[in-house]
Write a protein that holds these residues in place. Structure first.
Motif, mmCIF file in Angstrom:
data_model
loop_
_atom_site.group_PDB
_atom_site.id
_atom_site.type_symbol
_atom_site.label_atom_id
_atom_site.label_comp_id
_atom_site.label_asym_id
_atom_site.label_seq_id
_atom_site.Cartn_x
_atom_site.Cartn_y
_atom_site.Cartn_z
ATOM 1 N N PHE A 96 0.678 -1.206 -0.145
ATOM 2 C CA PHE A 96 0.153 -0.090 0.031
ATOM 3 C C PHE A 96 0.806 1.445 0.059
ATOM 4 C CE2 PHE A 96 -1.895 3.216 2.540
ATOM 5 C CZ PHE A 96 -3.304 3.518 2.009
ATOM 6 N N THR A 97 1.932 1.108 1.027
ATOM 7 C CA THR A 97 2.716 2.590 0.900
ATOM 8 C C THR A 97 3.409 2.818 -0.553
ATOM 9 O OG1 THR A 97 2.967 2.141 3.316
ATOM 10 C CG2 THR A 97 4.578 3.371 2.350
ATOM 11 N N PHE A 98 4.120 1.626 -0.796
ATOM 12 C CA PHE A 98 4.767 2.058 -2.068
ATOM 13 C C PHE A 98 4.126 2.359 -3.184
ATOM 14 C CE2 PHE A 98 8.012 -1.485 -0.617
ATOM 15 C CZ PHE A 98 8.768 -0.706 0.277
ATOM 16 N N ALA A 99 2.852 1.814 -3.395
ATOM 17 C CA ALA A 99 2.077 2.169 -4.522
ATOM 18 C C ALA A 99 1.441 3.746 -4.400
ATOM 19 C CB ALA A 99 0.993 1.332 -4.455
ATOM 20 N N LEU A 100 1.346 4.017 -3.459
ATOM 21 C CA LEU A 100 0.955 5.374 -3.123
ATOM 22 C C LEU A 100 1.935 6.672 -3.103
ATOM 23 C CD1 LEU A 100 -2.143 5.190 -0.446
ATOM 24 C CD2 LEU A 100 -2.212 5.455 -2.769
ATOM 25 N N ILE A 101 3.324 5.988 -2.781
ATOM 26 C CA ILE A 101 4.087 6.946 -2.715
ATOM 27 C C ILE A 101 4.420 7.297 -4.160
ATOM 28 C CG2 ILE A 101 6.561 7.104 -2.334
ATOM 29 C CD1 ILE A 101 6.243 6.257 0.457
ATOM 30 N N SER A 102 4.429 6.071 -4.764
ATOM 31 C CA SER A 102 4.794 6.203 -6.392
ATOM 32 C C SER A 102 3.877 7.139 -7.146
ATOM 33 C CB SER A 102 4.884 4.970 -7.000
ATOM 34 O OG SER A 102 5.140 5.076 -8.317
#
Length: 221
Positions: free
Chosen positions: A50-56
């Motif tokens: 979740f974190t990686f996708a939204l940060i991207s």
């Protein structure tokens, strides 16, 4: 006249919007491959997915939309600030997660900012990232281990000459195949020591949140 020109200006530029969406889909295609295909199968940590996708997504739009603004020094400093958000967290993040986060931010910045490059050049750049990550994940000596923090009560076994006894005792009491043990703080007053135990987890039943609890709750006096 100026008011008339503003009224005749379309609210959405079809060409710019198409370019934005195409580049965004291009970026997310490679980001999802990295997260879902390379990172998640080993870690099984859903919250980082979740974190990686939204940060991207956040980094991509931030860089893409600000990239057209003619700022030099300020924009460069802003890039350093973006990489500085790696420091935002309330709990410890492993080196592996930190590395993936850095790579995802870097790829998102490249895909958003390199508007002068063709999609062929960007594709090759992204494929190089994928190839290096895949190679590092598949090398036998890079197999990651799970870690668990243990408050240990047999401090007589923490000496170097009794290391094997320590590992055998942990194997028996934890039911895990211990690969390595690191000794942290030692409390001789209460005969306890804090250990970091590394082990290879054979079976996964979802993300084990308990393994990432580093501190035991304090006892009420």
């Amino acid at each position: 006249m100026e008011d008339l020109e503003l009224m005749n200006t379309p609210l959405i530029d079809a060409a710019d919007m198409t370019a934005l969406l195409v580049r965004f889909v291009f970026n997310m295609f490679f980001i999802i491959i990295i997260i879902a295909g390379l990172y998640y199968p080993k870690s099984r940590k859903r919250e980082y997915f979740f974190t990686f996708a939204l940060i991207s997504v956040s980094i991509f739009f931030l860089i893409y939309l600000l990239g057209s603004v003619k700022i030099k020094i300020g924009f460069a400093l802003g890039l350093f600030a973006i990489f500085g958000i790696i420091r935002y967290r309330t709990e410890s993040m492993s080196v592996r997660e930190m590395t993936y986060l850095f790579v995802i931010i870097a790829i998102s910045v490249i895909n958003a900012l390199a508007v002068s490059l063709s999609y062929g050049e960007l594709t090759i750049t992204n494929l190089i990232f994928l190839a290096v990550i895949l190679l590092c994940e598949k090398l036998p000596f890079t197999n990651s281990y799970e870690e668990k923090h243990v408050l240990y009560d047999r401090v007589e076994l923490i000496t170097p000459d009794r290391r094997q006894e320590l590992i055998d005792d942990l194997n028996k009491r934890l039911g895990l195949e211990i690969a390595d043990v690191q000794i942290g703080a030692v409390d001789f007053l209460h005969d306890t020591a804090m250990l970091k135990v590394f082990y290879k987890e054979k079976h996964r039943f979802g993300d084990n949140v308990v393994n990432r609890i580093f501190k035991l709750p304090k006892e009420n006096n």
